[in-house]
Motif scaffolding. Structure first.
Motif, PDB file in Angstrom:
ATOM      1  N   ARG A 175      30.036  37.012  42.960  1.00  0.00           N
ATOM      2  CA  ARG A 175      29.239  36.782  44.169  1.00  0.00           C
ATOM      3  C   ARG A 175      29.793  37.555  45.370  1.00  0.00           C
ATOM      4  O   ARG A 175      29.030  38.027  46.211  1.00  0.00           O
ATOM      5  N   LEU A 176      31.104  37.694  45.436  1.00  0.00           N
ATOM      6  CA  LEU A 176      31.719  38.432  46.536  1.00  0.00           C
ATOM      7  C   LEU A 176      31.741  39.936  46.282  1.00  0.00           C
ATOM      8  O   LEU A 176      32.169  40.709  47.136  1.00  0.00           O
ATOM      9  N   GLY A 177      31.322  40.347  45.087  1.00  0.00           N
ATOM     10  CA  GLY A 177      31.256  41.769  44.766  1.00  0.00           C
ATOM     11  C   GLY A 177      32.608  42.403  44.533  1.00  0.00           C
ATOM     12  O   GLY A 177      32.786  43.590  44.779  1.00  0.00           O
ATOM     13  N   LEU A 178      33.562  41.617  44.032  1.00  0.00           N
ATOM     14  CA  LEU A 178      34.899  42.162  43.773  1.00  0.00           C
ATOM     15  C   LEU A 178      34.913  42.873  42.424  1.00  0.00           C
ATOM     16  O   LEU A 178      34.419  42.349  41.435  1.00  0.00           O
ATOM     17  N   ALA A 179      35.493  44.038  42.403  1.00  0.00           N
ATOM     18  CA  ALA A 179      35.666  44.762  41.143  1.00  0.00           C
ATOM     19  C   ALA A 179      36.642  43.982  40.266  1.00  0.00           C
ATOM     20  O   ALA A 179      37.551  43.321  40.780  1.00  0.00           O
ATOM     21  N   PRO A 180      36.480  44.033  38.952  1.00  0.00           N
ATOM     22  CA  PRO A 180      37.405  43.306  38.067  1.00  0.00           C
ATOM     23  C   PRO A 180      38.865  43.684  38.298  1.00  0.00           C
ATOM     24  O   PRO A 180      39.752  42.841  38.179  1.00  0.00           O
ATOM     25  N   GLU A 181      39.118  44.954  38.653  1.00  0.00           N
ATOM     26  CA  GLU A 181      40.496  45.384  38.907  1.00  0.00           C
ATOM     27  C   GLU A 181      41.065  44.697  40.145  1.00  0.00           C
ATOM     28  O   GLU A 181      42.232  44.320  40.181  1.00  0.00           O
ATOM     29  N   VAL A 182      40.229  44.526  41.168  1.00  0.00           N
ATOM     30  CA  VAL A 182      40.673  43.867  42.397  1.00  0.00           C
ATOM     31  C   VAL A 182      40.942  42.395  42.116  1.00  0.00           C
ATOM     32  O   VAL A 182      41.974  41.854  42.526  1.00  0.00           O
ATOM     33  N   ALA A 183      40.024  41.744  41.398  1.00  0.00           N
ATOM     34  CA  ALA A 183      40.218  40.332  41.062  1.00  0.00           C
ATOM     35  C   ALA A 183      41.486  40.158  40.221  1.00  0.00           C
ATOM     36  O   ALA A 183      42.270  39.238  40.459  1.00  0.00           O
ATOM     37  N   GLY A 184      41.704  41.032  39.271  1.00  0.00           N
ATOM     38  CA  GLY A 184      42.918  40.957  38.447  1.00  0.00           C
ATOM     39  C   GLY A 184      44.175  41.156  39.251  1.00  0.00           C
ATOM     40  O   GLY A 184      45.183  40.471  39.052  1.00  0.00           O
ATOM     41  N   SER A 185      44.131  42.088  40.193  1.00  0.00           N
ATOM     42  CA  SER A 185      45.278  42.328  41.058  1.00  0.00           C
ATOM     43  C   SER A 185      45.581  41.088  41.899  1.00  0.00           C
ATOM     44  O   SER A 185      46.744  40.687  42.047  1.00  0.00           O
ATOM     45  N   LEU A 186      44.556  40.480  42.452  1.00  0.00           N
ATOM     46  CA  LEU A 186      44.751  39.258  43.246  1.00  0.00           C
ATOM     47  C   LEU A 186      45.285  38.124  42.386  1.00  0.00           C
ATOM     48  O   LEU A 186      46.138  37.350  42.824  1.00  0.00           O
ATOM     49  N   GLU A 187      44.817  38.031  41.154  1.00  0.00           N
ATOM     50  CA  GLU A 187      45.305  36.956  40.270  1.00  0.00           C
ATOM     51  C   GLU A 187      46.783  37.140  39.937  1.00  0.00           C
ATOM     52  O   GLU A 187      47.511  36.174  39.810  1.00  0.00           O
ATOM     53  N   ARG A 188      47.214  38.388  39.819  1.00  0.00           N
ATOM     54  CA  ARG A 188      48.644  38.617  39.566  1.00  0.00           C
ATOM     55  C   ARG A 188      49.466  38.289  40.801  1.00  0.00           C
ATOM     56  O   ARG A 188      50.561  37.749  40.697  1.00  0.00           O
ATOM     57  N   ARG A 189      48.955  38.602  41.976  1.00  0.00           N
ATOM     58  CA  ARG A 189      49.712  38.357  43.207  1.00  0.00           C
ATOM     59  C   ARG A 189      49.760  36.890  43.604  1.00  0.00           C
ATOM     60  O   ARG A 189      50.741  36.440  44.167  1.00  0.00           O
ATOM     61  N   TYR A 190      48.662  36.188  43.367  1.00  0.00           N
ATOM     62  CA  TYR A 190      48.566  34.817  43.857  1.00  0.00           C
ATOM     63  C   TYR A 190      48.539  33.825  42.703  1.00  0.00           C
ATOM     64  O   TYR A 190      47.696  32.936  42.643  1.00  0.00           O
ATOM     65  N   ARG A 191      49.482  33.977  41.807  1.00  0.00           N
ATOM     66  CA  ARG A 191      49.633  32.991  40.725  1.00  0.00           C
ATOM     67  C   ARG A 191      50.081  31.678  41.343  1.00  0.00           C
ATOM     68  O   ARG A 191      50.996  31.644  42.153  1.00  0.00           O
ATOM     69  N   ALA A 192      49.440  30.621  40.940  1.00  0.00           N
ATOM     70  CA  ALA A 192      49.810  29.302  41.501  1.00  0.00           C
ATOM     71  C   ALA A 192      50.891  28.663  40.661  1.00  0.00           C
ATOM     72  O   ALA A 192      51.096  28.971  39.529  1.00  0.00           O
TER      73      ALA A 192
END
Length: 192
Positions: A175-192
């Motif tokens: 919905r936010l139009g994030l590329a899969p690479e961007v979403a993956g990068s954010l998931e690696r950076r912001y692991r809970a």
């Protein structure tokens, strides 16, 4: 400097924009025949080429973090932006229908991790007390240009192991139009 010569030749052949491909034309005009003897490799050139290949491979694998550095820091956000991201965190925590004990423990830690204080924690508690309208919320996020920030905030707020939460993150990214690479990068950076 053999590596730069190869790159220069490749880039030079790409500049032919008039429909000509001199490199291909030269190959078709070459005389067919057995290949000639191969020259002995120069060890220095081989090492240079291997190192250059490794550096390029590493950069390409990590290009999203290199090209789009992203930091979520509540200390530098305006009040309206912070409130919007807190509402996204609340919506993410509510996405699976309940706020589980892991999310309850995780939320204050996540807020501290991104520079939020007691005031933001109180406002998040208020946002959690009422249901969030996701459509309106995401339209406001896009209007404010905070798509990657909102995705990072959602990552910090939820238990990604739950299937409903994973589906929420996939929906949010799309919905936010994030590329899969961007979403993956954010998931690696912001692991809970």
């Amino acid at each position: 400097m053999m590596g730069f010569d190869v790159i220069g030749r490749l880039l030079g052949s790409m500049r032919d924009r008039d429909g000509q491909a001199r490199a291909l034309e030269d190959l078709t005009q070459a005389q067919p025949g057995p290949p000639g003897p191969r020259a002995a490799p120069n060890p220095a050139e081989e090492i240079y080429l291997a190192v250059a290949t490794k550096v390029l491979s590493g950069w390409l694998a990590n290009r999203q973090q290199t090209l789009v550095p992203h930091t979520l820091n509540f200390r530098v956000l305006e009040r309206a932006q912070a409130d919007l991201l807190l509402a996204v965190m609340a919506a993410a925590a509510q996405a699976d229908g309940e706020i589980d004990s892991r999310e309850v423990r995780q939320l204050p830690l996540a807020l501290r991790r991104v520079g939020a204080g007691e005031d933001e924690a109180r406002r998040l508690d208020e946002a959690l007390a009422e249901p969030q309208h996701l459509g309106v919320l995401l339209a406001r996020v896009q209007e404010a240009g905070l798509g990657t920030h909102a995705y990072a905030a959602a990552l910090l707020a939820i238990n990604r192991g739950a299937r409903a939460n994973r589906a929420f993150l996939d929906y949010l990214g799309a919905r936010l139009g994030l590329a899969p690479e961007v979403a993956g990068s954010l998931e690696r950076r912001y692991r809970a």
